[in-house]
Design an enzyme around this catalytic site. Structure first.
Site, PDB file in Angstrom:
ATOM      1  N   GLY A  35       2.550   2.099  11.090  1.00  0.00           N
ATOM      2  CA  GLY A  35       3.583   3.386  10.686  1.00  0.00           C
ATOM      3  C   GLY A  35       4.304   3.690  11.918  1.00  0.00           C
ATOM      4  N   SER A  94       3.853  -2.094  10.438  1.00  0.00           N
ATOM      5  CA  SER A  94       5.094  -1.943  10.687  1.00  0.00           C
ATOM      6  C   SER A  94       5.944  -3.416  10.379  1.00  0.00           C
ATOM      7  CB  SER A  94       5.647  -1.765  11.987  1.00  0.00           C
ATOM      8  OG  SER A  94       5.134  -0.403  12.434  1.00  0.00           O
ATOM      9  N   GLU A 130      -6.693   4.443   8.063  1.00  0.00           N
ATOM     10  CA  GLU A 130      -6.246   6.037   7.920  1.00  0.00           C
ATOM     11  C   GLU A 130      -7.765   6.363   7.178  1.00  0.00           C
ATOM     12  OE1 GLU A 130      -2.845   5.561   5.801  1.00  0.00           O
ATOM     13  OE2 GLU A 130      -1.807   4.932   7.715  1.00  0.00           O
ATOM     14  N   HIS A 143      -9.319   0.818   5.462  1.00  0.00           N
ATOM     15  CA  HIS A 143      -7.940   0.998   6.025  1.00  0.00           C
ATOM     16  C   HIS A 143      -8.193   2.145   7.189  1.00  0.00           C
ATOM     17  CE1 HIS A 143      -3.954   2.337   6.652  1.00  0.00           C
ATOM     18  NE2 HIS A 143      -3.844   1.269   6.127  1.00  0.00           N
ATOM     19  N   ASN A 173       0.816  -1.046  -0.082  1.00  0.00           N
ATOM     20  CA  ASN A 173       0.135   0.104   0.056  1.00  0.00           C
ATOM     21  C   ASN A 173       0.872   1.215   0.084  1.00  0.00           C
ATOM     22  OD1 ASN A 173      -1.920   1.940   0.475  1.00  0.00           O
ATOM     23  ND2 ASN A 173      -2.484   1.299   2.643  1.00  0.00           N
ATOM     24  N   GLU A 195      -5.355  -5.287  11.171  1.00  0.00           N
ATOM     25  CA  GLU A 195      -4.142  -4.286  11.120  1.00  0.00           C
ATOM     26  C   GLU A 195      -4.250  -3.567  12.381  1.00  0.00           C
ATOM     27  OE1 GLU A 195      -2.348  -3.106   7.360  1.00  0.00           O
ATOM     28  OE2 GLU A 195      -4.015  -1.860   7.560  1.00  0.00           O
ATOM     29  N   LYS A 206      -0.163   4.258   0.021  1.00  0.00           N
ATOM     30  CA  LYS A 206      -0.679   5.227   0.420  1.00  0.00           C
ATOM     31  C   LYS A 206      -0.622   6.790  -0.571  1.00  0.00           C
ATOM     32  CE  LYS A 206      -0.091   3.154   4.854  1.00  0.00           C
ATOM     33  NZ  LYS A 206       0.048   3.104   6.349  1.00  0.00           N
TER      34      LYS A 206
HETATM   35  P1  PGA Z   1       2.861   0.487   7.658  1.00  0.00           P
HETATM   36  O1  PGA Z   1       1.507   0.566   7.275  1.00  0.00           O
HETATM   37  O2  PGA Z   1       3.532  -0.819   7.214  1.00  0.00           O
HETATM   38  O3  PGA Z   1       3.675   1.683   7.336  1.00  0.00           O
HETATM   39  O4  PGA Z   1       2.715   0.322   9.063  1.00  0.00           O
HETATM   40  C1  PGA Z   1       0.748  -0.644   7.250  1.00  0.00           C
HETATM   41  C2  PGA Z   1      -0.712  -0.187   6.523  1.00  0.00           C
HETATM   42  O5  PGA Z   1      -1.203   0.993   6.642  1.00  0.00           O
HETATM   43  O6  PGA Z   1      -1.365  -1.064   6.012  1.00  0.00           O
END
Ligand code: PGA
Length: 260
Positions: free
Chosen positions: A180, A219, A97, A95, A9, A174, A11
């Site tokens: 992140g 992460s 976010e 997701h 992803n 998740e 983003k």
């Molecule tokens: P990240 O994000 O690997 O940067 O922690 C994972 C995600 O948001 O799917």
């Protein structure tokens, strides 16, 4: 046997030049992970670029969101039939976010889950495989509410759409506290939650439960992917930050390949 899936992803990152370099790096090492599925999720404006570069390769692609409506006055949204136009195989739904963005306009959780269930139905109807993301927030995690939250999300989805569409769906656990932050869940924690999800689905349909892929996201890096993916109910990963580096992403794909 479930085929591992590694999903990248991007983003809101990238540029035409960066994407090309990233795709060059991944495509040049694609032979090192021949037995798994890999999919990339660029920002929608780069969909055509990614499609042109990946068509004919074993790597698939999709978008980071889809509208719950078929068409109309929804500025900035993308419909499921538009995903068909670009041969998208997958779409990310729910997701955290995106969930946060909706929260800002004060939708309560049940409304949010209903919208997510509608987006999910839209994707399934157009033959695009949804990757539905669920996970607990830091506050819910600290209050030991993980099980309740995960079961709540799953039950809402099943209540709205029934169990059947899950046979064409990927789930992603998740935990929001791991996204992140560099603080990945431990393999044991991920396994426990993934097993809980699978058991909940099995209480409706054992066959679907055995076959559905459940990804872990939060992460995941080149140096922690292997122990996470070696857990029996972890079928790959949803990768954010580490999907922006070809070498890091390829290392993660190779970790999944080792499980096959
Ligand atoms: P990240 O994000 O690997 O940067 O922690 C994972 C995600 O948001 O799917």
């Amino acid at each position: 046997m479930r085929k591992p899936l590694v999903a990248g992803n991007w983003k809101m990152n990238g540029s035409s030049a960066h994407n090309n370099a990233l795709l060059d790096g991944i495509l040049s090492q694609v032979d090192t992970f021949p037995s798994i599925d890999v999919a990339l999720f660029p920002p929608a404006v780069y969909l055509q670029q990614v499609q042109q570069r990946l068509e004919g390769s074993v790597i698939e692609w999709g978008t980071q969101n889809v509208s719950s409506y078929p068409k109309g006055p929804f500025t900035g949204e993308i419909s499921a039939s538009m995903l068909n136009d670009f041969n998208c195989n997958y779409v990310l739904i729910g997701h955290s976010e995106r969930r946060c963005l909706y929260d800002e306009v004060d939708l309560d959780l049940s409304v949010l889950d209903r919208i997510i269930a509608e987006k999910y139905a839209m994707a399934v109807d157009k033959g695009v495989t949804p990757i539905i993301c669920i996970g607990e927030t830091p506050a819910e995690h600290e209050a030991n509410k993980t099980e309740e939250i995960i079961i709540g999300h799953l039950d809402t989805i099943i209540k709205h759409q029934g169990i059947k569409p899950l046979s064409q769906t990927v789930l992603a656990y998740e935990p929001v506290w791991a996204i992140g932050t560099g603080l990945s869940a431990t393999p044991e924690w991920a396994q426990e939650v993934h097993q809980l999800m699978r058991e909940r689905i099995a209480s409706h349909d054992k066959h679907i439960a055995e076959n559905i892929r459940i990804l872990y996201g939060g992460s995941v890096k080149g140096n922690n992917a292997r122990p996470l993916f070696s857990m029996p109910d972890v079928d790959g990963g949803l990768i954010g930050g580490a999907s922006l580096s070809a070498d890091e992403f390829v290392t993660i794909c190779q970790a999944a390949e080792q499980q096959v």
